[in-house]
Enzyme design. Sequence first.
Site, PDB file in Angstrom:
ATOM      1  N   ALA A  32       0.872  -1.193   0.000  1.00  0.00           N
ATOM      2  CA  ALA A  32       0.000   0.000   0.000  1.00  0.00           C
ATOM      3  C   ALA A  32       0.902   1.234   0.000  1.00  0.00           C
ATOM      4  O   ALA A  32       0.796   2.118   0.855  1.00  0.00           O
ATOM      5  CB  ALA A  32      -0.957   0.002   1.189  1.00  0.00           C
ATOM      6  N   HIS A  37       7.090   5.749   1.602  1.00  0.00           N
ATOM      7  CA  HIS A  37       7.857   4.538   1.273  1.00  0.00           C
ATOM      8  C   HIS A  37       8.857   4.842   0.145  1.00  0.00           C
ATOM      9  O   HIS A  37      10.009   4.411   0.192  1.00  0.00           O
ATOM     10  CB  HIS A  37       6.924   3.423   0.781  1.00  0.00           C
ATOM     11  CG  HIS A  37       5.950   2.923   1.798  1.00  0.00           C
ATOM     12  ND1 HIS A  37       4.595   3.123   1.694  1.00  0.00           N
ATOM     13  CD2 HIS A  37       6.125   2.211   2.944  1.00  0.00           C
ATOM     14  CE1 HIS A  37       3.982   2.556   2.721  1.00  0.00           C
ATOM     15  NE2 HIS A  37       4.880   1.998   3.495  1.00  0.00           N
ATOM     16  N   GLN A  61       2.709  -9.347  13.421  1.00  0.00           N
ATOM     17  CA  GLN A  61       2.817  -8.053  14.101  1.00  0.00           C
ATOM     18  C   GLN A  61       1.482  -7.358  14.293  1.00  0.00           C
ATOM     19  O   GLN A  61       1.412  -6.242  14.780  1.00  0.00           O
ATOM     20  CB  GLN A  61       3.805  -7.142  13.379  1.00  0.00           C
ATOM     21  CG  GLN A  61       3.340  -6.615  12.040  1.00  0.00           C
ATOM     22  CD  GLN A  61       4.432  -5.815  11.373  1.00  0.00           C
ATOM     23  OE1 GLN A  61       5.428  -6.373  10.944  1.00  0.00           O
ATOM     24  NE2 GLN A  61       4.265  -4.505  11.285  1.00  0.00           N
ATOM     25  N   GLY A 149      11.896   4.099   8.207  1.00  0.00           N
ATOM     26  CA  GLY A 149      11.374   5.449   8.417  1.00  0.00           C
ATOM     27  C   GLY A 149      11.363   5.832   9.885  1.00  0.00           C
ATOM     28  O   GLY A 149      10.903   5.057  10.733  1.00  0.00           O
ATOM     29  N   MET A 186       2.607  10.951   6.080  1.00  0.00           N
ATOM     30  CA  MET A 186       2.016  10.011   5.120  1.00  0.00           C
ATOM     31  C   MET A 186       1.926   8.623   5.756  1.00  0.00           C
ATOM     32  O   MET A 186       2.843   8.200   6.456  1.00  0.00           O
ATOM     33  CB  MET A 186       2.875   9.951   3.865  1.00  0.00           C
ATOM     34  CG  MET A 186       2.770  11.199   3.052  1.00  0.00           C
ATOM     35  SD  MET A 186       3.738  11.090   1.565  1.00  0.00           S
ATOM     36  CE  MET A 186       3.438  12.725   0.917  1.00  0.00           C
ATOM     37  N   ARG A 189      -2.706   4.274   6.301  1.00  0.00           N
ATOM     38  CA  ARG A 189      -3.988   4.398   7.014  1.00  0.00           C
ATOM     39  C   ARG A 189      -4.715   5.697   6.697  1.00  0.00           C
ATOM     40  O   ARG A 189      -5.913   5.809   6.952  1.00  0.00           O
ATOM     41  CB  ARG A 189      -3.764   4.331   8.515  1.00  0.00           C
ATOM     42  CG  ARG A 189      -3.294   2.965   8.941  1.00  0.00           C
ATOM     43  CD  ARG A 189      -2.939   2.972  10.391  1.00  0.00           C
ATOM     44  NE  ARG A 189      -2.404   1.669  10.759  1.00  0.00           N
ATOM     45  CZ  ARG A 189      -2.673   1.051  11.888  1.00  0.00           C
ATOM     46  NH1 ARG A 189      -3.453   1.610  12.764  1.00  0.00           N
ATOM     47  NH2 ARG A 189      -2.149  -0.117  12.137  1.00  0.00           N
TER      48      ARG A 189
HETATM   49  P1  AMP Z   1       5.034  -0.073   6.516  1.00  0.00           P
HETATM   50  O1  AMP Z   1       4.696  -0.484   5.121  1.00  0.00           O
HETATM   51  O2  AMP Z   1       3.996   0.785   7.158  1.00  0.00           O
HETATM   52  O3  AMP Z   1       5.494  -1.227   7.366  1.00  0.00           O
HETATM   53  O4  AMP Z   1       6.301   0.896   6.394  1.00  0.00           O
HETATM   54  C1  AMP Z   1       7.468   0.479   5.724  1.00  0.00           C
HETATM   55  C2  AMP Z   1       8.563   1.479   6.008  1.00  0.00           C
HETATM   56  O5  AMP Z   1       8.159   2.773   5.524  1.00  0.00           O
HETATM   57  C3  AMP Z   1       8.850   1.649   7.504  1.00  0.00           C
HETATM   58  O6  AMP Z   1      10.265   1.737   7.684  1.00  0.00           O
HETATM   59  C4  AMP Z   1       8.160   2.950   7.832  1.00  0.00           C
HETATM   60  O7  AMP Z   1       8.737   3.626   8.931  1.00  0.00           O
HETATM   61  C5  AMP Z   1       8.353   3.730   6.549  1.00  0.00           C
HETATM   62  N1  AMP Z   1       7.381   4.818   6.433  1.00  0.00           N
HETATM   63  C6  AMP Z   1       6.037   4.759   6.616  1.00  0.00           C
HETATM   64  N2  AMP Z   1       5.488   5.987   6.481  1.00  0.00           N
HETATM   65  C7  AMP Z   1       6.509   6.850   6.204  1.00  0.00           C
HETATM   66  C8  AMP Z   1       6.588   8.264   5.965  1.00  0.00           C
HETATM   67  N3  AMP Z   1       5.514   9.036   5.986  1.00  0.00           N
HETATM   68  N4  AMP Z   1       7.810   8.800   5.716  1.00  0.00           N
HETATM   69  C9  AMP Z   1       8.929   8.017   5.696  1.00  0.00           C
HETATM   70  N5  AMP Z   1       8.911   6.678   5.912  1.00  0.00           N
HETATM   71  C10 AMP Z   1       7.732   6.102   6.163  1.00  0.00           C
END
Ligand code: AMP
Length: 280
Positions: A32, A37, A61, A149, A186, A189
Site C-alpha cells: 500500500a 515509502h 505483528q 522510516g 504520510m 492508514r
Molecule cells: P510499513 O509499510 O507501514 O510497514 O512501512 C514500511 C517502512 O516505511 C517503515 O520503515 C516505515 O517507517 C516507513 N514509512 C512509513 N510511512 C513513512 C513516511 N511518511 N515517511 C517516511 N517513511 C515512512
Amino acid sequence: MVIFKKFRDYQKFVFEKKTKEDSIGFVPTMGALHNGHLSLILECKKIASITVASIFVNPKQFNNKDDYDKYPNTIEQDIALLENSGCDVLLLPNNDEVYPPFFKDDFEINLGKLEIIFEGEFRPGHFKGVYQAVNRLLNVVKPNFLVMGSKDFQQCLVIKELLKQTKSEIKLVMAPTKRENSGLAMSSRNLRLLQNEQLLASNIYEVLSTIKKEINEVPLSTLLEYGRKKLSDSGFIIDYLNIANAKDLSEIDTYDTSIPSVILVAATLNGVRLIDNLQL
Ligand code: AMP
C-alpha cells in the site's frame, strides 16, 4: 526491476549478479505504498548500488486479526511505483516462504522497557512480531544497509537492538518522515480518513511543532496539556502524547537540551489509529 517470490531465486540472483564493489540496501514494507515509502527507496539508492524492497504483510505483528484482514492491498500499483522509483529488486514472499513449516519462532531478543512502553503498551506482542519478521528477511536479503522510516521511531529503536544483540554489521539508516503539505505524516492508514478527517488529523503535526517551538519557553506539563486538549477537541482518542529520551524512550519530566529527546504521539480518529513523532 526483478521480482522474486521465492527466497532461493533471490539468493541465486545475488550470487550471480553481485560483485565485490556492490552493496545491497534493503527497504522492508507491507505494501500500500505512498511517497513516504518511495522516499526510503530514493534514500537507499543514494547509499547502495542494489536496492531491494520487500512487500510482506506480516501477520505476526498485528494484534488485531480484523486489522490484518483489512490491510490494504494495492500490489499492481505498488509494483509500478517501485519500478518508477528505480528499485532494482522486489521480494514478494507469501506466508509459507517467510514462515516455512521448519521455521521456529523461538527467536527472541531482550527489548527491556522498549517492549512495554508507548507502542509496546498499546500493541502487546507487536514488536516481537516485527523483529522476528525483519530478522528472517535480513538473513535472506543479507543487506549492507537497512533503510527504515523514523515515522516509526520506536520500531527503529527495536531494530537497532536487534542488530546490536545479533552482532550484525548491517547499518540502520533512519530516513526522515515524509509529510503531506498539511503536515500530516504520510501513512497507508490515511486512505481510511475522510477529507475533513484528514484536515483534523493534521492537528497532530501542529501539536508536535508547537511543542517543539515552545519547549524552551513554556513548562513541559503546560505544553502536553495544551496538546492533549487540542487533539481531544479535534475528536481524537489519545493513547499517548509524551516526550522521551530519544535513545531508549525513557521518561523525561523536565526538558533538558543536552539530552536528545523525542515527542511521541498515538491517537485514534474515527477508528483510524495514527502515530507520529518529532525529534527535538
Ligand atoms: P510499513 O509499510 O507501514 O510497514 O512501512 C514500511 C517502512 O516505511 C517503515 O520503515 C516505515 O517507517 C516507513 N514509512 C512509513 N510511512 C513513512 C513516511 N511518511 N515517511 C517516511 N517513511 C515512512
